[in-house]
Enzyme design. Structure first.
Site, PDB file in Angstrom:
ATOM      1  N   HIS A 279      -6.518  -1.558   3.066  1.00  0.00           N
ATOM      2  CA  HIS A 279      -7.484  -1.409   1.984  1.00  0.00           C
ATOM      3  C   HIS A 279      -6.889  -0.634   0.822  1.00  0.00           C
ATOM      4  O   HIS A 279      -5.830  -0.006   0.951  1.00  0.00           O
ATOM      5  CB  HIS A 279      -8.779  -0.732   2.461  1.00  0.00           C
ATOM      6  CG  HIS A 279      -8.622   0.686   2.937  1.00  0.00           C
ATOM      7  ND1 HIS A 279      -8.487   1.028   4.267  1.00  0.00           N
ATOM      8  CD2 HIS A 279      -8.588   1.866   2.264  1.00  0.00           C
ATOM      9  CE1 HIS A 279      -8.385   2.342   4.387  1.00  0.00           C
ATOM     10  NE2 HIS A 279      -8.447   2.872   3.168  1.00  0.00           N
TER      11      HIS A 279
ATOM     12  N   GLU B 204      -8.084  -7.733 -12.153  1.00  0.00           N
ATOM     13  CA  GLU B 204      -7.465  -8.971 -12.597  1.00  0.00           C
ATOM     14  C   GLU B 204      -8.033 -10.136 -11.788  1.00  0.00           C
ATOM     15  O   GLU B 204      -8.302 -10.002 -10.587  1.00  0.00           O
ATOM     16  CB  GLU B 204      -5.951  -8.904 -12.402  1.00  0.00           C
ATOM     17  CG  GLU B 204      -5.208 -10.140 -12.887  1.00  0.00           C
ATOM     18  CD  GLU B 204      -3.713 -10.077 -12.629  1.00  0.00           C
ATOM     19  OE1 GLU B 204      -2.987 -10.944 -13.155  1.00  0.00           O
ATOM     20  OE2 GLU B 204      -3.261  -9.171 -11.887  1.00  0.00           O
TER      21      GLU B 204
ATOM     22  N   HIS C  92      -4.375  -1.807 -11.242  1.00  0.00           N
ATOM     23  CA  HIS C  92      -5.552  -2.646 -11.030  1.00  0.00           C
ATOM     24  C   HIS C  92      -5.544  -3.234  -9.626  1.00  0.00           C
ATOM     25  O   HIS C  92      -4.540  -3.169  -8.919  1.00  0.00           O
ATOM     26  CB  HIS C  92      -5.600  -3.783 -12.059  1.00  0.00           C
ATOM     27  CG  HIS C  92      -4.417  -4.703 -12.006  1.00  0.00           C
ATOM     28  ND1 HIS C  92      -3.382  -4.642 -12.906  1.00  0.00           N
ATOM     29  CD2 HIS C  92      -4.088  -5.726 -11.160  1.00  0.00           C
ATOM     30  CE1 HIS C  92      -2.484  -5.560 -12.634  1.00  0.00           C
ATOM     31  NE2 HIS C  92      -2.888  -6.244 -11.562  1.00  0.00           N
TER      32      HIS C  92
END
Length: 263
Positions: free
Chosen positions: A7, A122, A75
């Site tokens: 994660h 993104e 990101h």
């Protein structure tokens, strides 16, 4: 160690607002939650996650309403089908998401939006994986050779793709035997020698390991920074850091456990 990226964790200032944003816009669902003393952790992801798919961990700290999104944090990227980039972006616009970088401005190769805390997301075209599942996490590094060597030596990652331009380079890394649905790590290196700030809105990457103690000892043998060893974390997880100070968690994941948390 399996070394799969389990994660990526980001901090949010308003948990309910963030939960609603990810549920509404990325169709994420809450997978598990832990209420701690002064903080809450929520794992999120698409409904049908691949067994090697990565979760998004949202962490909210009481009183943590002001968060700094440093420029060392880049990101997360999420997947949409090859022919649905524009329609997926339009869907987000219809939901009231702010227009940040639309597909046309990105050569119709990708697009970007931001969540309520300014975390960049993104949107990339992929012919595999659940829609909106996490494709990669990008972080910026100040020394490409050092960063690449770190991930190769410490975690046995391999270079699976790269883009080297006139002023910057992107390197994609993952375990050699990872499935294509697993999350990759993108290292971005700018040639101008700039330095970065971490901020407190970016949390960490987490690597799924087979045996926490054994893999930790292996990392120490490979001279990884000893940041928070398993014993100091009640033998539930551990943390090291990369050369740029990005925190990396190690955790065992039991697929048959009732909870995603090792508590």
């Amino acid at each position: 160690m399996t070394g799969i990226l389990d994660h990526t964790m980001i901090r949010v200032s308003d948990l309910e607002e963030s939960l609603e944003w990810y549920e509404t816009n990325l169709q994420y669902e809450e997978k598990d939650r832990y209420e701690g003393d002064g903080f809450t952790i929520v794992y999120m992801g698409p409904e049908n996650m691949h067994e090697e798919g990565a979760y998004l961990e949202l962490t909210h700290n009481e009183g943590g309403d002001e968060l700094e999104v440093g420029d060392a944090w880049g990101h997360i990227a999420v997947r949409v089908p090859e022919d649905e980039l524009q329609s997926s972006y339009d869907e987000l616009m219809d939901n009231g998401v702010d227009d940040y970088r639309d597909p046309e401005s990105c050569g119709n190769r990708y697009a970007f939006v931001k969540d309520p805390d300014g975390h960049e997301i993104e949107i990339v075209k992929r012919d595999f994986g659940e829609k909106w599942s996490i494709d990669h996490t990008m972080i910026r590094v100040e020394d490409a050779d050092e960063a690449l060597g770190y991930w190769v030596r410490k975690f046995d990652y391999v270079d699976v793709g790269r883009w080297e331009a006139d002023s910057f380079a992107n390197f994609f890394l993952e375990p050699e035997d990872a499935s294509k649905e697993a999350m990759s790590l993108e290292l971005t290196y700018n040639y101008d020698g700039r330095e970065y700030t971490l901020g407190d809105a970016w949390g960490h990457l987490c690597i799924r390991v087979d045996d926490l103690q054994e893999d930790w000892e292996n990392l120490m043998l490979r001279e990884a920074p000893e940041y928070r060893d398993p014993e100091s974390c009640d033998n539930m997880y551990a943390f090291t850091k990369d050369p740029d100070g990005h925190e990396i968690e190690l955790i065992e994941r039991d697929p048959d456990a009732e909870s995603l948390f090792p508590f």
